[in-house]
Write a protein that holds these residues in place. Structure first.
Motif, PDB file in Angstrom:
ATOM      1  N   VAL A  55       0.701  -1.100  -0.131  1.00 52.72           N
ATOM      2  CA  VAL A  55       0.053  -0.059   0.026  1.00 52.72           C
ATOM      3  C   VAL A  55       0.913   1.147   0.155  1.00 52.72           C
ATOM      4  O   VAL A  55       1.724   1.562   0.915  1.00 52.72           O
ATOM      5  CB  VAL A  55      -1.087  -0.167   1.171  1.00 52.72           C
ATOM      6  CG1 VAL A  55      -1.802   1.197   1.193  1.00 52.72           C
ATOM      7  CG2 VAL A  55      -1.752  -1.188   1.398  1.00 52.72           C
ATOM      8  N   TYR A  56       0.586   1.940  -0.964  1.00 49.53           N
ATOM      9  CA  TYR A  56       1.498   3.175  -1.257  1.00 49.53           C
ATOM     10  C   TYR A  56       0.741   4.652  -0.939  1.00 49.53           C
ATOM     11  O   TYR A  56      -0.418   4.531  -1.453  1.00 49.53           O
ATOM     12  CB  TYR A  56       2.120   3.406  -2.556  1.00 49.53           C
ATOM     13  CG  TYR A  56       3.037   2.339  -2.579  1.00 49.53           C
ATOM     14  CD1 TYR A  56       4.539   2.658  -2.428  1.00 49.53           C
ATOM     15  CD2 TYR A  56       2.743   1.038  -3.156  1.00 49.53           C
ATOM     16  CE1 TYR A  56       5.548   1.724  -2.768  1.00 49.53           C
ATOM     17  CE2 TYR A  56       3.688   0.086  -3.144  1.00 49.53           C
ATOM     18  CZ  TYR A  56       5.104   0.425  -2.957  1.00 49.53           C
ATOM     19  OH  TYR A  56       5.972  -0.779  -3.187  1.00 49.53           O
ATOM     20  N   MET A  57       1.281   5.768  -0.566  1.00 54.22           N
ATOM     21  CA  MET A  57       0.757   6.784  -0.789  1.00 54.22           C
ATOM     22  C   MET A  57       1.843   7.968  -1.265  1.00 54.22           C
ATOM     23  O   MET A  57       3.002   7.705  -0.824  1.00 54.22           O
ATOM     24  CB  MET A  57       0.268   7.441   0.668  1.00 54.22           C
ATOM     25  CG  MET A  57      -0.912   6.767   1.496  1.00 54.22           C
ATOM     26  SD  MET A  57      -2.475   7.059   0.451  1.00 54.22           S
ATOM     27  CE  MET A  57      -3.046   8.544   1.200  1.00 54.22           C
ATOM     28  N   PRO A  58       1.374   8.909  -1.944  1.00 49.63           N
ATOM     29  CA  PRO A  58       2.358  10.022  -2.284  1.00 49.63           C
ATOM     30  C   PRO A  58       2.779  10.749  -1.161  1.00 49.63           C
ATOM     31  O   PRO A  58       1.912  11.182  -0.384  1.00 49.63           O
ATOM     32  CB  PRO A  58       1.628  10.681  -3.390  1.00 49.63           C
ATOM     33  CG  PRO A  58       0.329  10.598  -3.204  1.00 49.63           C
ATOM     34  CD  PRO A  58       0.046   9.247  -2.637  1.00 49.63           C
TER      35      PRO A  58
ATOM     36  N   LEU B 132      -5.833  -8.234   6.126  1.00 53.45           N
ATOM     37  CA  LEU B 132      -5.182  -7.667   7.493  1.00 53.45           C
ATOM     38  C   LEU B 132      -4.003  -6.534   6.749  1.00 53.45           C
ATOM     39  O   LEU B 132      -3.313  -7.124   6.120  1.00 53.45           O
ATOM     40  CB  LEU B 132      -4.433  -8.704   8.157  1.00 53.45           C
ATOM     41  CG  LEU B 132      -3.764  -8.181   9.491  1.00 53.45           C
ATOM     42  CD1 LEU B 132      -4.694  -7.562  10.419  1.00 53.45           C
ATOM     43  CD2 LEU B 132      -3.005  -9.322  10.294  1.00 53.45           C
ATOM     44  N   HIS B 133      -4.202  -5.481   7.503  1.00 51.67           N
ATOM     45  CA  HIS B 133      -3.118  -4.235   7.018  1.00 51.67           C
ATOM     46  C   HIS B 133      -1.988  -4.376   8.228  1.00 51.67           C
ATOM     47  O   HIS B 133      -2.460  -4.790   9.437  1.00 51.67           O
ATOM     48  CB  HIS B 133      -3.776  -3.054   7.048  1.00 51.67           C
ATOM     49  CG  HIS B 133      -4.596  -2.816   5.886  1.00 51.67           C
ATOM     50  ND1 HIS B 133      -5.739  -3.228   5.668  1.00 51.67           N
ATOM     51  CD2 HIS B 133      -3.987  -2.168   4.453  1.00 51.67           C
ATOM     52  CE1 HIS B 133      -6.578  -2.963   4.347  1.00 51.67           C
ATOM     53  NE2 HIS B 133      -5.488  -2.342   3.880  1.00 51.67           N
ATOM     54  N   ALA B 134      -0.922  -4.014   8.005  1.00 52.43           N
ATOM     55  CA  ALA B 134      -0.026  -3.648   8.853  1.00 52.43           C
ATOM     56  C   ALA B 134       0.976  -2.569   8.460  1.00 52.43           C
ATOM     57  O   ALA B 134       1.432  -2.519   7.373  1.00 52.43           O
ATOM     58  CB  ALA B 134       1.108  -4.710   8.810  1.00 52.43           C
ATOM     59  N   TRP B 135       0.691  -1.244   9.177  1.00 49.58           N
ATOM     60  CA  TRP B 135       1.348  -0.077   8.934  1.00 49.58           C
ATOM     61  C   TRP B 135       2.737  -0.108   9.326  1.00 49.58           C
ATOM     62  O   TRP B 135       2.959   0.845  10.307  1.00 49.58           O
ATOM     63  CB  TRP B 135       0.439   0.976   9.415  1.00 49.58           C
ATOM     64  CG  TRP B 135      -1.073   1.175   9.017  1.00 49.58           C
ATOM     65  CD1 TRP B 135      -1.927   0.351   9.359  1.00 49.58           C
ATOM     66  CD2 TRP B 135      -1.572   1.757   7.786  1.00 49.58           C
ATOM     67  NE1 TRP B 135      -3.209   0.740   8.549  1.00 49.58           N
ATOM     68  CE2 TRP B 135      -2.856   1.489   7.500  1.00 49.58           C
ATOM     69  CE3 TRP B 135      -0.848   2.744   7.104  1.00 49.58           C
ATOM     70  CZ2 TRP B 135      -3.536   2.143   6.436  1.00 49.58           C
ATOM     71  CZ3 TRP B 135      -1.496   3.373   6.071  1.00 49.58           C
ATOM     72  CH2 TRP B 135      -2.669   3.071   5.777  1.00 49.58           C
ATOM     73  N   VAL B 136       3.536  -0.874   8.606  1.00 51.94           N
ATOM     74  CA  VAL B 136       5.094  -1.005   8.768  1.00 51.94           C
ATOM     75  C   VAL B 136       5.896   0.082   8.475  1.00 51.94           C
ATOM     76  O   VAL B 136       6.755   0.246   9.243  1.00 51.94           O
ATOM     77  CB  VAL B 136       5.682  -2.360   8.700  1.00 51.94           C
ATOM     78  CG1 VAL B 136       4.782  -3.597   9.028  1.00 51.94           C
ATOM     79  CG2 VAL B 136       5.555  -2.198   7.026  1.00 51.94           C
ATOM     80  N   TRP B 137       5.369   1.099   7.799  1.00 55.86           N
ATOM     81  CA  TRP B 137       6.227   2.179   7.144  1.00 55.86           C
ATOM     82  C   TRP B 137       5.419   3.506   7.327  1.00 55.86           C
ATOM     83  O   TRP B 137       6.066   4.513   6.946  1.00 55.86           O
ATOM     84  CB  TRP B 137       6.549   2.059   5.696  1.00 55.86           C
ATOM     85  CG  TRP B 137       7.604   0.891   5.301  1.00 55.86           C
ATOM     86  CD1 TRP B 137       7.218  -0.429   5.102  1.00 55.86           C
ATOM     87  CD2 TRP B 137       8.784   0.486   5.944  1.00 55.86           C
ATOM     88  NE1 TRP B 137       8.053  -1.125   4.995  1.00 55.86           N
ATOM     89  CE2 TRP B 137       9.304  -0.590   5.535  1.00 55.86           C
ATOM     90  CE3 TRP B 137       9.765   1.557   6.592  1.00 55.86           C
ATOM     91  CZ2 TRP B 137      10.425  -1.155   5.707  1.00 55.86           C
ATOM     92  CZ3 TRP B 137      11.136   1.145   6.614  1.00 55.86           C
ATOM     93  CH2 TRP B 137      11.502  -0.293   6.606  1.00 55.86           C
ATOM     94  N   ARG B 138       4.544   3.393   8.119  1.00 51.55           N
ATOM     95  CA  ARG B 138       3.727   4.919   8.324  1.00 51.55           C
ATOM     96  C   ARG B 138       2.993   4.575   9.762  1.00 51.55           C
ATOM     97  O   ARG B 138       2.086   3.633   9.970  1.00 51.55           O
ATOM     98  CB  ARG B 138       2.536   5.018   7.295  1.00 51.55           C
ATOM     99  CG  ARG B 138       1.664   6.333   7.487  1.00 51.55           C
ATOM    100  CD  ARG B 138       2.257   7.699   7.595  1.00 51.55           C
ATOM    101  NE  ARG B 138       1.710   8.689   7.860  1.00 51.55           N
ATOM    102  CZ  ARG B 138       1.458   9.611   6.962  1.00 51.55           C
ATOM    103  NH1 ARG B 138       1.838   9.854   5.927  1.00 51.55           N
ATOM    104  NH2 ARG B 138       0.643  10.669   7.496  1.00 51.55           N
ATOM    105  N   GLU B 139       3.320   5.498  10.590  1.00 52.51           N
ATOM    106  CA  GLU B 139       2.552   5.595  12.007  1.00 52.51           C
ATOM    107  C   GLU B 139       0.978   5.576  11.717  1.00 52.51           C
ATOM    108  O   GLU B 139       0.442   6.496  10.818  1.00 52.51           O
ATOM    109  CB  GLU B 139       2.972   6.449  12.741  1.00 52.51           C
ATOM    110  CG  GLU B 139       2.510   6.477  14.319  1.00 52.51           C
ATOM    111  CD  GLU B 139       2.856   7.686  15.024  1.00 52.51           C
ATOM    112  OE1 GLU B 139       2.273   8.056  16.397  1.00 52.51           O
ATOM    113  OE2 GLU B 139       3.861   8.420  14.922  1.00 52.51           O
TER     114      GLU B 139
ATOM    115  N   ALA C 264       2.080   0.644   3.927  1.00 54.78           N
ATOM    116  CA  ALA C 264       1.783  -0.666   4.726  1.00 54.78           C
ATOM    117  C   ALA C 264       1.685  -1.881   3.723  1.00 54.78           C
ATOM    118  O   ALA C 264       1.993  -1.597   2.648  1.00 54.78           O
ATOM    119  CB  ALA C 264       0.055  -0.246   4.935  1.00 54.78           C
ATOM    120  N   VAL C 265       1.703  -2.909   4.350  1.00 54.38           N
ATOM    121  CA  VAL C 265       1.478  -4.166   3.646  1.00 54.38           C
ATOM    122  C   VAL C 265      -0.086  -4.523   3.984  1.00 54.38           C
ATOM    123  O   VAL C 265      -0.548  -4.213   5.015  1.00 54.38           O
ATOM    124  CB  VAL C 265       2.231  -5.008   3.764  1.00 54.38           C
ATOM    125  CG1 VAL C 265       3.878  -4.641   3.501  1.00 54.38           C
ATOM    126  CG2 VAL C 265       2.171  -5.688   5.238  1.00 54.38           C
TER     127      VAL C 265
END
Length: 167
Positions: free
Chosen positions: A101-104, A143-150, A114-115
């Motif tokens: 999952v990406y955001m600009p 299931l999401h895991a926000w591993v790169w964004r709080e 996230a993944v």
């Protein structure tokens, strides 16, 4: 439409670009609410997705865009989903997440936030003690895991209230 695109779109999406701060996860974030098993999962996910922080690397490895920016009114956004369809099955493997999952960021460059695990298992999967949510239609779990964004709603929340899609 692929299973992934249909699943994510059914969850509530708005196409477009994303808005929000560009603060990405760093190792100073407070993971104290996670169990040791969950911290291990997050560490594994960060290790296996480090190269995918570059969208170009993810696409070279077979991840393809399956949604625009997914958002739910008054809840927050997920982001743009890139899936590797060959990974979507009944198995759950932290070393091979099905969706990235990406955001600009403020410069318009897509950043991994996230993944998402997507499963077609017959019974609700559990990984690191975390139960998957019902998928948006029968016979799927996610299931999401926000591993790169709080995410103020938690590491495994579906939506991030700090993010929103631009219209």
């Amino acid at each position: 439409m692929s299973l992934v695109a249909a699943a994510v779109l059914a969850a509530g999406s708005l196409p477009g670009t994303a808005a929000g701060s560009s603060v990405l996860h760093d190792d100073d974030d407070d993971d104290s609410k996670l169990t040791s098993q969950q911290r291990d999962l997050v560490e594994t996910l960060r290790d296996v997705t480090e190269d995918y922080r570059s969208l170009d690397e993810a696409m070279e490895d077979g991840y393809k865009k399956v949604t625009g920016c997914v958002e739910k009114a008054r809840v927050g956004a997920m982001g743009f989903h890139y899936a590797k369809n060959s990974l979507i099955d009944a198995k759950t493997d932290a070393h091979h997440p099905e969706i990235l999952v990406y955001m600009p960021n403020r410069h318009g460059r897509y950043k991994l936030v996230a993944v998402e695990f997507l499963s077609t298992a017959k019974k609700r999967p559990v990984i690191a003690g975390v139960k998957f949510d019902n998928g948006p239609f029968p016979k799927t779990f996610a299931l999401h895991a926000w591993v790169w964004r709080e995410n103020p709603d938690g590491m495994f929340a579906a939506y991030n209230p700090d993010l929103k899609c631009r219209k």
